[in-house]
Write a protein that holds these residues in place. Structure first.
Motif, mmCIF file in Angstrom:
data_model
loop_
_atom_site.group_PDB
_atom_site.id
_atom_site.type_symbol
_atom_site.label_atom_id
_atom_site.label_comp_id
_atom_site.label_asym_id
_atom_site.label_seq_id
_atom_site.Cartn_x
_atom_site.Cartn_y
_atom_site.Cartn_z
ATOM 1 N N TYR A 1 0.598 -1.318 -0.086
ATOM 2 C CA TYR A 1 -0.062 0.200 -0.043
ATOM 3 C C TYR A 1 0.971 1.078 0.090
ATOM 4 O O TYR A 1 0.515 2.294 -0.696
ATOM 5 N N ASN B 1 -10.610 0.897 -7.263
ATOM 6 C CA ASN B 1 -11.672 1.071 -6.297
ATOM 7 C C ASN B 1 -11.807 -0.244 -5.290
ATOM 8 O O ASN B 1 -11.886 -0.181 -4.024
ATOM 9 N N ILE C 1 -8.782 0.265 -2.801
ATOM 10 C CA ILE C 1 -9.115 1.335 -1.805
ATOM 11 C C ILE C 1 -10.152 0.894 -0.802
ATOM 12 O O ILE C 1 -9.992 1.035 0.326
ATOM 13 N N ALA C 2 -11.169 -0.101 -1.362
ATOM 14 C CA ALA C 2 -11.926 -0.548 -0.467
ATOM 15 C C ALA C 2 -11.464 -1.192 0.729
ATOM 16 O O ALA C 2 -11.967 -1.615 1.694
ATOM 17 N N ALA D 1 -8.457 -1.168 1.791
ATOM 18 C CA ALA D 1 -7.371 -0.438 2.542
ATOM 19 C C ALA D 1 -7.684 -0.101 3.924
ATOM 20 O O ALA D 1 -8.853 0.028 4.066
ATOM 21 N N GLN D 2 -6.685 0.142 4.918
ATOM 22 C CA GLN D 2 -6.824 0.926 6.095
ATOM 23 C C GLN D 2 -7.344 2.125 5.791
ATOM 24 O O GLN D 2 -6.964 2.948 4.947
ATOM 25 N N SER D 3 -7.969 3.075 7.046
ATOM 26 C CA SER D 3 -8.563 4.294 6.957
ATOM 27 C C SER D 3 -7.034 5.221 6.633
ATOM 28 O O SER D 3 -7.390 6.339 5.696
ATOM 29 N N CYS E 1 -4.555 4.907 4.743
ATOM 30 C CA CYS E 1 -4.249 4.840 3.362
ATOM 31 C C CYS E 1 -5.395 5.154 2.277
ATOM 32 O O CYS E 1 -4.918 5.606 1.233
ATOM 33 N N ARG E 2 -6.502 4.801 2.695
ATOM 34 C CA ARG E 2 -7.769 4.766 1.902
ATOM 35 C C ARG E 2 -7.832 6.287 1.670
ATOM 36 O O ARG E 2 -8.203 6.735 0.576
ATOM 37 N N LYS E 3 -7.751 7.011 2.810
ATOM 38 C CA LYS E 3 -7.791 8.647 2.411
ATOM 39 C C LYS E 3 -6.848 9.035 1.398
ATOM 40 O O LYS E 3 -7.203 9.833 0.580
ATOM 41 N N LEU F 1 -5.225 7.352 -0.866
ATOM 42 C CA LEU F 1 -5.541 6.851 -2.371
ATOM 43 C C LEU F 1 -6.618 7.858 -2.764
ATOM 44 O O LEU F 1 -6.683 7.959 -4.034
ATOM 45 N N ILE F 2 -7.681 7.925 -2.147
ATOM 46 C CA ILE F 2 -8.907 8.651 -2.726
ATOM 47 C C ILE F 2 -8.295 10.263 -2.972
ATOM 48 O O ILE F 2 -8.858 10.548 -4.071
#
Length: 169
Positions: free
Chosen positions: A9, A86, A89-90, A92-94, A96-98, A100-101
């Protein structure tokens, strides 16, 4: 999440950052192309084309890197290949998710700007070509008031009765 997945990630975030930087280079090359088109100097246009081509090659390498990391993460998560951003991202941990988004949104906005600049450049080129074509037609009309040949190369049929004899004689 295991360390290998954390590393992947982090690699994906780095790859998206590099891809974003390559898109910025492409955007700058496209803006430079606009100015070059307005100047109309051939040498500058060739340099601009080289700059844009280099930016596109770098961008393609960055996209390939991102896709490779996406596929590795997809394998780790046992997702169907090819994995989509997508899906990754779904999962991923929060934190990393932020990130990536955010990169996904920044990339989408930058791509929209590049497309808009390319459309503008396309219109500039079309306008320039029409002006050149009109100028060529105008010069042709000025330099040849009596065209004797058709575009196919045949002699144009006009009322030439007696004209050849009087001019030749």
């Amino acid at each position: 999440m295991d360390k290998n997945l954390d590393y992947l990630y982090s690699s994906l975030i780095l790859a998206m950052e590099q891809e974003y930087e390559r898109y910025v280079e492409l955007f700058n090359a496209t803006k430079h192309e606009t100015e070059t088109l307005k100047k109309g100097l051939l040498a500058d246009l060739l340099n601009s084309n080289n700059r844009k081509e280099t930016a596109l090659q770098s961008l393609n390498m960055a996209i390939e890197t991102r896709m490779a990391v996406l596929n590795k993460i997809g394998e780790q998560l046992h997702l169907n290949t090819p994995s989509t951003l997508n899906q990754i991202i779904a999962a991923a941990q929060s934190h990393c998710r932020k990130k990536l988004i955010d990169y996904e949104e920044k990339l989408a906005e930058l791509i929209r700007k590049i497309n808009h600049a390319n459309e503008h450049n396309k219109k500039l080129i079309a306008f320039s070509l029409s002006e050149v074509t009109n100028t060529i037609h105008y010069i042709n009309k000025l330099t040849s008031s009596y065209l004797n040949y058709t575009p196919s190369g045949q002699i144009q049929a006009r009322n030439l009765h007696g004209r050849l004899i009087s001019q030749a004689g």
